[in-house]
Motif scaffolding. Structure first.
Motif, PDB file in Angstrom:
ATOM      1  N   GLY A  25       0.847  -0.969   0.231  1.00 50.98           N
ATOM      2  CA  GLY A  25       0.371   0.252  -0.032  1.00 50.98           C
ATOM      3  C   GLY A  25       0.885   1.005  -0.144  1.00 50.98           C
ATOM      4  N   GLU A  26       2.278   1.359  -0.682  1.00 51.51           N
ATOM      5  CA  GLU A  26       3.276   2.566  -0.242  1.00 51.51           C
ATOM      6  C   GLU A  26       2.315   3.025  -1.498  1.00 51.51           C
ATOM      7  N   VAL A  27       2.661   4.426  -1.256  1.00 50.70           N
ATOM      8  CA  VAL A  27       2.477   5.875  -2.471  1.00 50.70           C
ATOM      9  C   VAL A  27       3.641   5.843  -2.942  1.00 50.70           C
ATOM     10  N   HIS A  28       3.505   5.848  -4.195  1.00 46.73           N
ATOM     11  CA  HIS A  28       4.746   6.499  -4.684  1.00 46.73           C
ATOM     12  C   HIS A  28       4.119   7.793  -5.630  1.00 46.73           C
ATOM     13  N   PHE A  29       5.087   8.700  -5.305  1.00 51.39           N
ATOM     14  CA  PHE A  29       4.105  10.014  -5.453  1.00 51.39           C
ATOM     15  C   PHE A  29       5.744  11.281  -5.640  1.00 51.39           C
ATOM     16  N   GLN A  30       5.626  11.922  -6.882  1.00 56.88           N
ATOM     17  CA  GLN A  30       6.676  13.086  -7.116  1.00 56.88           C
ATOM     18  C   GLN A  30       8.428  12.356  -6.947  1.00 56.88           C
ATOM     19  N   GLY A  31       8.309  11.408  -7.360  1.00 52.94           N
ATOM     20  CA  GLY A  31       9.795  10.586  -7.348  1.00 52.94           C
ATOM     21  C   GLY A  31       9.583   9.957  -6.109  1.00 52.94           C
ATOM     22  N   ASN A  32       8.857  10.349  -5.034  1.00 52.25           N
ATOM     23  CA  ASN A  32       9.517  10.002  -3.560  1.00 52.25           C
ATOM     24  C   ASN A  32       8.205   8.392  -3.464  1.00 52.25           C
ATOM     25  N   ARG A  33       8.703   7.751  -2.380  1.00 48.51           N
ATOM     26  CA  ARG A  33       8.262   6.574  -1.534  1.00 48.51           C
ATOM     27  C   ARG A  33       7.370   6.646  -0.110  1.00 48.51           C
ATOM     28  N   TYR A  34       5.894   6.748   0.134  1.00 44.79           N
ATOM     29  CA  TYR A  34       5.789   6.941   1.445  1.00 44.79           C
ATOM     30  C   TYR A  34       4.971   5.567   1.764  1.00 44.79           C
ATOM     31  N   TRP A  35       5.394   5.831   2.970  1.00 45.55           N
ATOM     32  CA  TRP A  35       4.158   4.612   3.847  1.00 45.55           C
ATOM     33  C   TRP A  35       4.394   4.758   4.923  1.00 45.55           C
ATOM     34  N   SER A  36       2.929   3.719   5.501  1.00 45.25           N
ATOM     35  CA  SER A  36       2.617   3.675   6.530  1.00 45.25           C
ATOM     36  C   SER A  36       2.045   2.810   6.811  1.00 45.25           C
ATOM     37  N   PRO A  37       2.039   1.491   8.425  1.00 46.92           N
ATOM     38  CA  PRO A  37       1.492   0.727   8.509  1.00 46.92           C
ATOM     39  C   PRO A  37      -0.006   1.102   8.206  1.00 46.92           C
ATOM     40  N   GLU A  38      -1.011   1.955   7.856  1.00 45.78           N
ATOM     41  CA  GLU A  38      -2.624   1.714   7.913  1.00 45.78           C
ATOM     42  C   GLU A  38      -2.966   1.769   6.418  1.00 45.78           C
ATOM     43  N   LEU A  39      -2.014   1.991   5.330  1.00 45.54           N
ATOM     44  CA  LEU A  39      -2.055   2.426   4.616  1.00 45.54           C
ATOM     45  C   LEU A  39      -1.906   0.692   4.042  1.00 45.54           C
ATOM     46  N   ASN A  40      -1.806  -0.752   4.203  1.00 45.57           N
ATOM     47  CA  ASN A  40      -1.956  -2.080   3.945  1.00 45.57           C
ATOM     48  C   ASN A  40      -3.615  -2.312   3.565  1.00 45.57           C
TER      49      ASN A  40
ATOM     50  N   ASP B 299     -12.637  12.088   2.047  1.00 44.66           N
ATOM     51  CA  ASP B 299     -11.938  12.614   2.849  1.00 44.66           C
ATOM     52  C   ASP B 299     -11.899  13.146   3.941  1.00 44.66           C
ATOM     53  N   ARG B 300     -11.365  11.358   4.907  1.00 47.80           N
ATOM     54  CA  ARG B 300     -11.584  10.859   5.858  1.00 47.80           C
ATOM     55  C   ARG B 300     -10.117  10.325   5.583  1.00 47.80           C
ATOM     56  N   LEU B 301      -9.227  11.019   7.334  1.00 49.97           N
ATOM     57  CA  LEU B 301      -7.933  11.291   7.362  1.00 49.97           C
ATOM     58  C   LEU B 301      -7.525   9.296   7.386  1.00 49.97           C
ATOM     59  N   ILE B 302      -6.018   9.049   6.489  1.00 48.22           N
ATOM     60  CA  ILE B 302      -5.632   7.642   6.701  1.00 48.22           C
ATOM     61  C   ILE B 302      -4.933   7.748   7.471  1.00 48.22           C
ATOM     62  N   CYS B 303      -3.687   8.432   7.289  1.00 43.22           N
ATOM     63  CA  CYS B 303      -3.114   8.301   8.169  1.00 43.22           C
ATOM     64  C   CYS B 303      -1.577   9.097   7.801  1.00 43.22           C
ATOM     65  N   ASP B 304      -0.512   9.112   8.320  1.00 40.43           N
ATOM     66  CA  ASP B 304       0.479  10.259   7.837  1.00 40.43           C
ATOM     67  C   ASP B 304       1.622   9.550   7.373  1.00 40.43           C
ATOM     68  N   ALA B 305       2.019   8.995   6.133  1.00 37.75           N
ATOM     69  CA  ALA B 305       3.122   8.869   5.366  1.00 37.75           C
ATOM     70  C   ALA B 305       4.745   9.099   5.677  1.00 37.75           C
TER      71      ALA B 305
END
Length: 657
Positions: free
Chosen positions: A495-510, A537-543
């Protein structure tokens, strides 16, 4: 009338604030002891008696007596007052040199009058003595005396103006000019094209000759007439425009000493005169500096470099200020498109750009409860930050660190090394940060609030006061000024995020892997954690941002393995906390209910069915009663077999052999 008057003459003059009879005046003289002063003297001539100097009289009496003595034939007191005002108005317009001439002439006349008061000196002798001492001729004295003839001594100084005052334009000249020619000349000269007066005069002179308006006065005469009749403000308005004419009115000087830090701020953008190399373009760009200044101290609170003044850059700059220093009570903005955007000032009262709709979203400033005040367009006096831009232009754009990248103030004033280089964006951001820090820390500021301190010191001292109250945002409010992305699909699995050449992840994204989400981020701080929201528009997490590592970096591999093991251990502990029963315990629980269940007895249908056409035929002609079962069965069987054979069952229990 002389400056010395008897009691009979005072009574005859009927002066205000004095008795109107001779007996009453004598009583007042005795009560006030005038005869014992040097302002009283024995009257020379027949009859004797005493006479008194007019300086002993009350002020109102002296004023009336002065006017009465200066009246000309057939002139009223009101007319004399108007004439005296005009005389002094003309004197006040004299130059310093001309006023000095008047004072020297006045001293000669007064000196002669003082000597004449002595019994042993005649007027002729006094004139000869004074003119010799002053180095002037007797004819000049008599000329000056003629200029003050009929006037009170208080008006002599104004009446002694030299004849050169007429040549300086202080005395109105009689100009014979055809009224139509004069109107044409003024209309031609007072145009925004700003023609020269000489060209206008030549055109009007040629037209006057053709139209028969008569000969015009000289060009210089009409120029003086124009300057005398048409004020400089009107000429400036007509030829240079309203903005230039506004400069002829004194600017409002507003004090900021009654404020405190973070009470009011003002914001504006400024285009820097430096070529910058940006990653997204091969051509060098000139960046905008969007900044916010505290009105009390003058400190620059936050700034952003941007290619254009956009609502996104304004939003992020306001967010930087709020995060670092708090929420101000009010802000001064101009009515530009970026600042008046609905994302910044939506639903603000008196928003004078774009149509205000009820369905518009609440702008950032409106949400934070900041009062917005709109400033006048192109008015630097309304925004003190304009002064800061002028100072920063010198220290940023002309600094040695950006030599060769300076563009010049305009296209006509390019430097010799124009466009020799362009500064990388990252280097220029660091350069601007350093220069603004120097600007805030510079000591010796002359503003009243600073009193010799720096902007930083003034700001800190105000915040330390117990009366200074500043609102601070919550951590959840940070999302108000972050930018939102389009929908981004999370990678399957982690569930990681690929955005603007960077990767973001938090356990909640699984939990949301493979789904679309919306990101809120700061484009200048992409290595900071980003906020992830679902499509509602509900907050999931800070990645957090995940850095890449070198392929053969064994230390990074070991750190990654340790982090992953720690993560898996955490998941294992959570799994154990969620599972309360083992499989054997579950089987035992489920087996307890097996004994309560018995096999169901077989059930026979009320009407048996025979496969094939027989069953169909039996359904078509089903028996009505139980006693007729055999008969109905035989009839159906015969019909199915075409009547080839009919089996008859004996009556009984329905069983056959």
């Amino acid at each position: 009338m002389s400056d010395w008057l008897t009691s009979s003459e005072l009574a005859q003059a009927a002066l205000p604030d004095m008795p109107q009879t001779r007996q009453g005046i004598e009583t007042m003289i005795a009560q006030r002891g005038w005869r014992a002063t040097d302002k009283a003297r024995k009257r020379a001539g027949r009859g004797g008696g005493f006479e008194y100097h007019i300086s002993l009289l009350p002020e109102a009496a002296r004023m009336r007596l002065t006017l009465a003595t200066s009246l000309q034939e057939g002139e009223t007191i009101e007319d004399a007052q108007v004439r005296r005002n005009a005389l002094w108005s003309r004197f006040n317009r004299l130059s310093k040199a001309q006023k000095t001439v008047c004072e020297k002439r006045f001293q000669v006349l007064v000196r002669v009058e003082d000597l004449v008061q002595q019994p042993s000196i005649s007027r002729t002798a006094a004139i000869a003595m004074v003119t010799h001492e002053a180095g002037v001729t007797k004819s000049a004295y008599y000329e000056w005396r003629q200029m003050t003839c009929g006037l009170d001594r208080a008006d002599w100084l104004a009446a002694l103006a030299p004849s050169t005052a007429t040549n300086s334009g202080l005395v109105t000249e009689e100009i014979e000019c055809h009224p139509t020619a004069w109107s044409v000349l003024k209309s031609d000269f007072l145009r925004p094209e700003k023609p020269s007066f000489s060209a206008c005069y030549r055109r009007v002179a040629a037209t006057a000759k053709r139209e028969g308006w008569g000969a015009l006065p000289s060009e210089r005469t009409l120029r003086r007439k124009l300057d005398r009749e048409v004020s400089k403000a009107v000429q400036t308005m007509a030829r240079d425009g309203k903005d230039k004419a506004k400069g002829l009115y004194p600017a409002q000087r507003r004090s900021r000493t009654h404020l405190h830090a973070m009470q009011l701020v003002n914001m504006d953008g400024h285009k820097l005169d430096v070529f910058v190399r940006v990653p997204w373009s091969n051509e060098p760009k000139r960046m905008f500096l969007v900044g916010i200044q505290d009105l009390f101290s003058g400190k620059i609170l936050a700034f952003r470099l941007t290619e254009a003044e956009t609502w996104e850059s304004v939003r992020l700059t306001i967010g930087d200020m709020v995060e670092s220093y708090g929420i101000p009570d009010g802000i001064y903005l101009d009515n530009g498109r970026a600042f008046a955007s609905k994302w910044i000032t939506g639903q603000t009262r008196k928003r004078f750009r774009f149509k205000v709709r009820e369905e518009d979203p609440m702008g950032l400033l409106t949400t934070l409860g900041v009062n917005v005040t709109w400033t006048l367009p192109y008015s630097g006096q309304s925004k003190p930050i304009e002064r800061a831009w002028r100072d920063l232009t010198d220290v940023i754009s002309r600094h040695p660190a950006v030599a060769g990248a300076y563009t010049g103030p305009n296209t006509n004033e390019k430097p010799e090394n124009y466009m020799k280089r362009a500064i990388p964006l990252a280097d220029f951001q660091a350069h601007c940060s350093a220069r603004i820090a120097e600007h805030n820390a510079q000591a010796g500021r002359r503003a009243k609030a600073c009193a010799g301190r720096s902007f930083d010191e003034t700001f800190a001292a105000s915040l330390a006061q117990p009366t200074t109250i500043v609102r601070w945002p919550t951590s959840a409010q940070k999302v108000l000024w972050l930018l939102a992305s389009e929908a981004v699909t999370l990678r399957k699995g982690s569930g990681e995020v690929h955005f603007q050449g960077n990767r973001y992840w938090s356990p909640e994204l699984n939990q949301h892997s493979g789904k679309k989400v919306v990101l809120r981020f700061d484009p200048d701080r992409l290595h900071d954690p980003i906020k992830v929201y679902d499509l509602k528009d509900r907050l999931i997490c800070d990645a957090a941002c995940i850095d890449d590592t070198g392929f053969n970096d064994q230390d990074a591999a070991r750190r990654h393995n340790r982090t992953r093991k720690t993560h898996l251990k955490g998941i294992e502990l959570q799994r154990q906390a969620e599972i309360a029963f083992s499989p054997m315990q579950l089987a035992d629980i489920y087996a307890r209910g097996d004994a309560s269940h018995t096999p169901a007895e077989p059930m026979r249908p009320a009407v048996p069915r025979i496969a094939g056409n027989l069953a169909v035929s039996m359904q078509e002609e089903a028996p009505v009663g139980e006693d007729e079962f055999e008969t109905a069965f035989s009839r159906a069987l015969a019909k199915a077999t075409g009547g080839a054979s009919i089996l008859e069952f004996p009556k009984g229990n329905g069983s056959g052999g």
